[in-house]
Scaffold this motif. Structure first.
Motif, mmCIF file in Angstrom:
data_model
loop_
_atom_site.group_PDB
_atom_site.id
_atom_site.type_symbol
_atom_site.label_atom_id
_atom_site.label_comp_id
_atom_site.label_asym_id
_atom_site.label_seq_id
_atom_site.Cartn_x
_atom_site.Cartn_y
_atom_site.Cartn_z
ATOM 1 N N LEU A 1 0.839 -1.199 0.000
ATOM 2 C CA LEU A 1 0.000 0.000 0.000
ATOM 3 C C LEU A 1 0.874 1.248 0.000
ATOM 4 N N ARG A 2 1.899 1.237 0.831
ATOM 5 C CA ARG A 2 2.790 2.401 0.897
ATOM 6 C C ARG A 2 3.482 2.623 -0.441
ATOM 7 N N GLU A 3 3.913 1.520 -1.088
ATOM 8 C CA GLU A 3 4.542 1.642 -2.401
ATOM 9 C C GLU A 3 3.560 2.181 -3.427
ATOM 10 N N THR A 4 2.299 1.760 -3.326
ATOM 11 C CA THR A 4 1.271 2.247 -4.252
ATOM 12 C C THR A 4 1.055 3.737 -4.086
ATOM 13 N N LEU A 5 0.950 4.175 -2.848
ATOM 14 C CA LEU A 5 0.740 5.600 -2.575
ATOM 15 C C LEU A 5 1.964 6.412 -3.006
ATOM 16 N N ASP A 6 3.149 5.867 -2.787
ATOM 17 C CA ASP A 6 4.357 6.567 -3.198
ATOM 18 C C ASP A 6 4.427 6.662 -4.723
ATOM 19 N N ALA A 7 3.977 5.596 -5.412
ATOM 20 C CA ALA A 7 3.930 5.639 -6.879
ATOM 21 C C ALA A 7 2.954 6.707 -7.350
ATOM 22 N N ALA A 8 1.836 6.864 -6.623
ATOM 23 C CA ALA A 8 0.862 7.903 -6.962
ATOM 24 C C ALA A 8 1.479 9.289 -6.846
ATOM 25 N N LEU A 9 2.381 9.452 -5.881
ATOM 26 C CA LEU A 9 3.055 10.745 -5.721
ATOM 27 C C LEU A 9 4.092 10.950 -6.819
ATOM 28 N N VAL A 10 4.844 9.897 -7.140
ATOM 29 C CA VAL A 10 5.959 10.022 -8.077
ATOM 30 C C VAL A 10 5.482 10.165 -9.520
ATOM 31 N N ASP A 11 4.441 9.410 -9.887
ATOM 32 C CA ASP A 11 4.022 9.349 -11.293
ATOM 33 C C ASP A 11 2.596 9.856 -11.468
ATOM 34 N N PRO A 12 2.361 10.853 -12.309
ATOM 35 C CA PRO A 12 1.013 11.398 -12.502
ATOM 36 C C PRO A 12 -0.005 10.354 -12.944
ATOM 37 N N ALA A 13 0.385 9.452 -13.851
ATOM 38 C CA ALA A 13 -0.555 8.436 -14.313
ATOM 39 C C ALA A 13 -0.949 7.514 -13.176
ATOM 40 N N ALA A 14 0.032 7.144 -12.339
ATOM 41 C CA ALA A 14 -0.269 6.310 -11.181
ATOM 42 C C ALA A 14 -1.178 7.063 -10.211
ATOM 43 N N GLY A 15 -0.928 8.366 -10.074
ATOM 44 C CA GLY A 15 -1.775 9.176 -9.199
ATOM 45 C C GLY A 15 -3.212 9.192 -9.674
ATOM 46 N N ASP A 16 -3.400 9.344 -10.983
ATOM 47 C CA ASP A 16 -4.765 9.342 -11.534
ATOM 48 C C ASP A 16 -5.425 7.985 -11.327
ATOM 49 N N ALA A 17 -4.636 6.897 -11.499
ATOM 50 C CA ALA A 17 -5.194 5.553 -11.335
ATOM 51 C C ALA A 17 -5.598 5.299 -9.890
ATOM 52 N N VAL A 18 -4.763 5.721 -8.956
ATOM 53 C CA VAL A 18 -5.087 5.531 -7.539
ATOM 54 C C VAL A 18 -6.283 6.375 -7.153
ATOM 55 N N ARG A 19 -6.322 7.612 -7.642
ATOM 56 C CA ARG A 19 -7.443 8.506 -7.327
ATOM 57 C C ARG A 19 -8.768 7.945 -7.862
ATOM 58 N N GLU A 20 -8.713 7.262 -9.006
ATOM 59 C CA GLU A 20 -9.928 6.696 -9.592
ATOM 60 C C GLU A 20 -10.533 5.614 -8.712
ATOM 61 N N GLY A 21 -9.704 4.952 -7.893
ATOM 62 C CA GLY A 21 -10.212 3.965 -6.955
ATOM 63 C C GLY A 21 -10.629 2.655 -7.589
ATOM 64 N N ARG A 22 -10.002 2.249 -8.716
ATOM 65 C CA ARG A 22 -10.357 0.997 -9.393
ATOM 66 C C ARG A 22 -9.136 0.109 -9.619
ATOM 67 N N LEU A 23 -8.183 0.166 -8.720
ATOM 68 C CA LEU A 23 -6.996 -0.658 -8.877
ATOM 69 C C LEU A 23 -7.332 -2.136 -8.681
ATOM 70 N N SER A 24 -6.737 -2.964 -9.496
ATOM 71 C CA SER A 24 -6.849 -4.407 -9.288
ATOM 72 C C SER A 24 -5.546 -4.959 -8.740
ATOM 73 N N SER A 25 -4.480 -4.155 -8.798
ATOM 74 C CA SER A 25 -3.168 -4.559 -8.307
ATOM 75 C C SER A 25 -2.476 -3.359 -7.688
ATOM 76 N N ALA A 26 -1.665 -3.618 -6.686
ATOM 77 C CA ALA A 26 -0.862 -2.549 -6.104
ATOM 78 C C ALA A 26 0.160 -2.077 -7.127
ATOM 79 N N LEU A 27 0.697 -0.871 -6.924
ATOM 80 C CA LEU A 27 1.671 -0.281 -7.844
ATOM 81 C C LEU A 27 3.002 -0.087 -7.129
#
Length: 287
Positions: free
Chosen positions: A124-150
């Motif tokens: 989870l922490r890696e996923t949230l950190d990816a959301a901070l580092v990468d805009p596309a990951a941030g948009d994916a996490v914000r959408e709330g439809r992940l099937s896999s951690a990032l």
């Protein structure tokens, strides 16, 4: 209900209910005439526990998640400007926001009766950190439809299986937004600093007034004590004078008494002498 609504609903429910709910919603879309939406929904993958917890955060703590993603824009803007001081300022905030979101995720998962292991917490922490580092990951996490951690691996973001995800560079719009947030933050920090300084000044003045009042009260108390001591000494002196006067009066009264007694004795002696003198004259005359 359309595909988007169905997908949002699907990824917001407990992971254990995912398959059954997905099939039910797909049937409903098909019954409503949305065959494409039904097919797309059936293709959605069940989230891993880490992905489900990340979706939980997106649905229940969107403001904190937006703060994290916005901080990523500030990092990219500072990196592009090679502003080392700014990067050092942002790093503690990065850790604080990640800690806050991970803690909130644990609370939300516990409320949903979902155990979160150390491995899930790390993902989870890696996923949230990816959301901070990468805009596309941030948009994916914000959408709330992940099937896999990032996970960000230095050259991009991958999922739990190591498969690469889309990477979106920092746009001019995001850069300007980051700069605007930085100016707002600096203004807020300046206002906070000024308010803190005013608070400190007011506190110092209050302490000085209190100290002056205490000093004045102490001075008045000491003066009152000195006055009381002087009055007590005066009373003692008057008491002594009164005692001396009483003693002198007693002595005078005794002296008067003694003089009166002596005077009475002298009067008796004089009478006796006069009597003897008369008797002596009488005896002489008879001779």
């Amino acid at each position: 209900m359309d595909f988007e609504e169905a997908a949002d609903r699907l990824y917001a429910i407990p992971a254990a209910d995912f398959i059954a709910t997905r099939n039910e919603l797909a049937k409903q879309l098909k019954a409503d005439g949305d065959q494409l939406g039904s097919t797309r929904l059936k293709a959605l993958r069940k989230p891993t526990v880490a992905a489900w917890v990340a979706n939980l955060v997106a649905h229940n703590a969107p403001d904190d998640l937006d703060d994290l993603i916005a901080l990523g824009d500030e990092f990219r803007e500072a990196t592009a400007d090679m502003d080392g001081d700014r990067l050092r300022e942002l790093t503690p905030r990065r850790h604080q926001l990640l800690d806050k979101l991970v803690t909130e995720a644990g609370r939300l998962a516990k409320a949903a009766d979902q155990k979160v292991s150390a491995d899930v917490t790390q993902k989870l922490r890696e996923t949230l950190d990816a959301a901070l580092v990468d805009p596309a990951a941030g948009d994916a996490v914000r959408e709330g439809r992940l099937s896999s951690a990032l996970r960000h691996v230095g050259f991009g973001v991958v999922d739990e299986n190591g498969e690469p995800t889309n990477v979106t560079p920092l746009t001019d719009e995001r850069r300007e937004a980051a700069r605007a947030r930085r100016k707002t933050q600096q203004a807020d920090e300046a206002a906070d600093t000024k308010a803190e300084a005013e608070k400190d000044r007011a506190q110092r003045e209050a302490e000085e007034r209190e100290a002056a009042a205490r000093a004045e009260a102490k001075k008045a108390f000491e003066a009152a004590v000195a006055t009381a001591q002087a009055a007590e000494a005066r009373v003692e002196d008057l008491d002594k004078q009164l005692d001396d006067a009483r003693d002198a009066l007693a002595e005078a009264q005794q002296l008067v008494h003694n003089l009166g007694a002596e005077l009475d004795e002298a009067r008796r002696t004089a009478r006796d002498a006069q009597k003897e003198s008369r008797e002596a004259r009488k005896r002489y005359n008879r001779m």
